[in-house]
Each structure stands twice: as C-alpha cells, then as structure tokens.
Design a protein around this motif. Structure first.
Motif, PDB file in Angstrom:
ATOM      1  N   SER A 147      22.468  97.515  27.802  1.00  0.00           N
ATOM      2  CA  SER A 147      22.635  96.072  27.714  1.00  0.00           C
ATOM      3  C   SER A 147      21.615  95.549  26.696  1.00  0.00           C
ATOM      4  N   TYR A 148      21.749  94.289  26.337  1.00  0.00           N
ATOM      5  CA  TYR A 148      20.801  93.695  25.403  1.00  0.00           C
ATOM      6  C   TYR A 148      20.053  92.555  26.079  1.00  0.00           C
ATOM      7  N   ILE A 149      18.746  92.537  25.919  1.00  0.00           N
ATOM      8  CA  ILE A 149      17.936  91.380  26.255  1.00  0.00           C
ATOM      9  C   ILE A 149      17.687  90.644  24.936  1.00  0.00           C
ATOM     10  N   LEU A 164       5.213  97.161  30.124  1.00  0.00           N
ATOM     11  CA  LEU A 164       5.241  96.238  28.997  1.00  0.00           C
ATOM     12  C   LEU A 164       6.264  96.726  27.972  1.00  0.00           C
ATOM     13  N   ILE A 165       7.225  95.889  27.653  1.00  0.00           N
ATOM     14  CA  ILE A 165       8.277  96.233  26.690  1.00  0.00           C
ATOM     15  C   ILE A 165       7.949  95.669  25.313  1.00  0.00           C
ATOM     16  N   CYS A 171      17.699  96.882  23.100  1.00  0.00           N
ATOM     17  CA  CYS A 171      18.686  97.542  23.956  1.00  0.00           C
ATOM     18  C   CYS A 171      17.960  98.170  25.137  1.00  0.00           C
ATOM     19  N   THR A 172      18.419  97.898  26.335  1.00  0.00           N
ATOM     20  CA  THR A 172      17.726  98.378  27.533  1.00  0.00           C
ATOM     21  C   THR A 172      18.033  99.853  27.789  1.00  0.00           C
ATOM     22  N   VAL A 173      17.067 100.550  28.336  1.00  0.00           N
ATOM     23  CA  VAL A 173      17.251 101.968  28.708  1.00  0.00           C
ATOM     24  C   VAL A 173      17.271 102.150  30.215  1.00  0.00           C
ATOM     25  N   SER A 174      17.010 101.071  30.939  1.00  0.00           N
ATOM     26  CA  SER A 174      17.000 101.147  32.404  1.00  0.00           C
ATOM     27  C   SER A 174      17.550  99.858  32.989  1.00  0.00           C
TER      28      SER A 174
END
Length: 434
Positions: free
Chosen positions: A344-346, A376-377, A391-394
């Motif tokens: 997904s996208y944040i 922390l991203i 793009c999320t990995v989790s």
C-alpha cells in the motif's frame, strides 16, 4: 474541484477544425507504383521455385488492406523493418563477393540495410517520445500532489513488467513476428489503462477518489480514445491513407527480398530489379521520415494538449480534501493511518499558511506494529511544505507527526492531506505459448 468553465468538449468535429490547418502533403505516385512493381517481380520468381507456405502468407499480407489504427501501422512498419534487416544480415545473405556483379549487389544491399537501420531507430525514438507526450499531457491535468506520483509509479511498474514479458518471450526463442504481436498487445493494454484512468475503473479503481480536480473533458477524451467513431477517427481519416501506402510499400519490399534471396542460387538479382528495390527503399525511408515529423508536430500541438493553467488544474489544490488545523506552540499534531495490505502507499501533502514570517514545522513518520512496537520510517526534519509517499512493507498503523514542540511562541497553521492507498495491481497476463 477544478473548473471546466469555458472548455470546448474535445470532439471529432472540434479536432476536424484543427486538422484543417494541417493538410498532409501527398506521397509521390512512385510509392504506389513501386509497391506494385515489387509484388509483380515477386510473383515472377515463382517460376524459379514454387512459393513456400511462409512466402504465401507474406504475399497475402502484402496484398491485403493495412490495419485501420495509425499506431498499429507504426508497429507493423517497425516489425517489417526488423524482418528486412534480419534478411539483410551479412551472416544470412546468400550473396558473396565472388564476382564484380556480386560485389555491386552487396554494396547496394549494404546501402539498403543502412537506410532501414537509420529509419528504424528514428521510428523507435518517435514512438517513445509520442508515448511520453501522451502520458505526460494527461498527467499535466492530474492534481499536483501525491495522486499523480502514484499513477506515475504504477506506470513505471507496468512498463517493467511489460519489458520482462518481452524478454521472456525472446529468451524462449520467440520470432520477430511473435515479439511484435506481444508488443502490439501491450500497446492496446496501455490504451485500455488510459481509458480506465478516464472512467476510474480497472487497475485504477482504487484511485477513483483521488481524481478530484481533473477536468471532465479530459477524462471523457481519454475514456473514448479507442472508440471507432471517437475523436481519433478524424485523425485516421486525415492521415491514415498515407501511412497505409507506406505500410504496403514496406511489405512489398520485404516480400521481394525474401523470395529473391531465397532463390539467389538459381537466379541472381538483376541490375534493373535491384535498382527498383533500392529506389523503393529510398522513397520509403524518405517519406516515412517526413510523415513522422509531420504527424509529431500535429499531435503535440493538438487542442487536447492545452496547458495545465488553462485547464485549471492548479485549482485542484483548493479542493476540500485538504484539512486545516492550528498547532499551538509547544504541541504536536498526529494522524494515524491503518494499512491492511503490504505494497500500500502512505502519502502526504502539506504546507504552512505563511504570514509575515516564514515558518517551518517538524515532520516524521512512524510504523506501529500490531504488538505496539514503534519503528521510525521517515526521520524527523523541519519543512515549510512537503509532498511524498512510500510503499509499505508491513500491515499495521502508520503515524504521521507534525511537531511544533520546539516553538515557544508561534502557533503554526497547517494545511494537509494524507491517505493510505491500497495496492494498485494489474490483472495477471497470460504469457503466449510458443
């Protein structure tokens, strides 16, 4: 939402008035005459050796009516040029420089090969430039925030997948014809995706709520781009016949080269015949360059290529999708987004409403796992404005934090938009069976 006040709907009649200003100069009569001459010479060679099944198929294609779509003809011309260059490859030619006559033929074949290589390169560059122009023009009207970025990323992913599909076919031993059948299929998939962007369906259905601010006339246009009687039909009627003639000429060139080289041991190329072939290639390449240069200028200046300012896309940033909040001195503002699927996208887009003084605000992003563990991203940094995505990995929760805790006196007026966008996945494509 962007205003469309004052827009003229993009219709076939509207394009017709524009195309009236761009009459296409006619081809020389020799283009048609030479194609007929080459087909006749090919037929004469049947007396030397019977026409083989693959030659019969090529003969039928050379005599048939070309495809109606302009871009399909462009791909067909590329295919034929590659097929001819395959025939002319030195390692496959039956012609050796054993006599002065053979040396002269080799020289003329080398000249034909050089002309077609140059034309093929120019056509490839034209198609790449045209594809980028179409996509970038559509993206000009996208709201200038993370929505456009996501669609660009989707396109890049899609193009990588398409190239991998072509590479797989080539590795499996696919022919030039097989490769171009796949390339044309992929081109039609791009057209479908463009139409889906106009109707916000298919692979773009998850982005439908992000298309606020796009002028409806543009969406209507890209939705109907494939219609047989849509705006592009005017383009085909005006400029298609010239391209169809060039398609028939290159098919005739390939047919003659194929059957004559296959029978070279029984009957060498006559001086007059090779002169006809050389003249046909010269006219074909010269006229094809003129056509692509002309059509490129017409397309890039066409009325649906109007500026984003005229389209009102800049007004999209005034959409009520943006939220506003006051962050007092010494305080923070947090937004938590839930993500159910990886990939997904944040995404975020924010700015400070500036007064007499230029101000900034701290911003960082954290991931919170289901167990409550924080990671922390995006590291803390101070901005006046920022736009971005990742793009999320989790799966889990992602916390976006605007930090004004370092300020002792000044409150900050924040205008922002954030969202968690589900994965945009292309439908599975079946690979061709060889």
């Amino acid at each position: 939402m962007a205003t469309t006040e004052g827009f003229v709907p993009i219709t076939r009649a509207y394009l017709a008035r524009y195309y009236d200003k761009y009459p296409l100069p006619p081809l020389p009569d020799a283009a048609t005459d030479l194609a007929a001459r080459l087909r006749a010479l090919s037929a004469d060679l049947a007396a030397v050796a019977p026409i083989a099944p693959d030659e019969e198929l090529l003969k039928q294609e050379a005599a048939s009516i070309p495809a109606h779509k302009i871009d399909e003809n462009l791909w067909k011309n590329r295919e034929q040029m590659e097929e001819i260059l395959f025939l002319l490859n030195t390692s496959r030619r039956p012609v050796a420089k054993s006599t002065p006559e053979d040396s002269e033929i080799v020289s003329k074949l080398d000249d034909i090969e050089a002309k077609l290589k140059d034309m093929l390169k120019k056509l490839e560059q034209f198609q790449l430039k045209n594809a980028d122009n179409v996509f970038n023009t559509v993206m000009t009207y996208m709201p200038q925030d993370f929505r456009g970025t996501l669609i660009r990323q989707q396109r890049e992913r899609s193009e990588r997948n398409k190239q991998a599909e072509v590479d797989s076919l080539v590795s499996a031993g696919g022919s030039i014809r097989d490769r171009y059948a796949l390339l044309w299929k992929q081109q039609m998939e791009r057209r479908v995706q463009l139409a889906q962007l106009g109707s916000a369906t298919g692979v773009y259905k998850t982005l439908v709520r992000y298309l606020v601010g796009v002028p409806q006339v543009l969406l209507d246009f890209i939705r109907q781009i494939n219609d047989n009687n849509g705006p592009m039909e005017e383009q085909r009627e005006r400029y298609g016949p010239t391209l169809y003639t060039l398609t028939k000429l290159v098919l005739a060139i390939r047919l003659y080269l194929h059957v004559s080289l296959a029978r070279y041991e029984q009957r060498k190329l006559e001086e007059d015949d090779i002169a006809v072939l050389q003249q046909a290639v010269t006219i074909y390449t010269e006229e094809f360059v003129k056509f692509t240069e002309f059509i490129g200028e017409v397309f890039v200046n066409a009325p649906f290529f109007i500026s984003a300012e005229d389209a009102g896309a800049a007004d999209a940033r005034k959409s009520d999708e943006y939220k506003e909040t006051i962050i007092p001195a010494g305080k923070t503002h947090e937004v938590i987004l839930s993500v159910e699927a990886v990939n997904s996208y944040i995404a975020w887009d924010f700015s400070l409403q500036q007064g007499a003084l230029n101000m900034d605000i701290g911003f960082h992003v954290e991931y919170i796992s289901h167990s409550g563990e924080k990671t922390l991203i995006l590291p803390y940094r101070r901005y006046e404005a920022d736009q971005g995505n990742f793009c999320t990995v989790s799966a889990g929760s992602y916390k976006l934090v605007w930090d004004n805790s370092y300020s002792s006196f000044f409150k900050k007026s924040l205008r922002y938009k954030v969202d968690a966008v589900p994965p945009v996945v292309e439908p599975a494509v079946m690979r061709p069976v060889l």
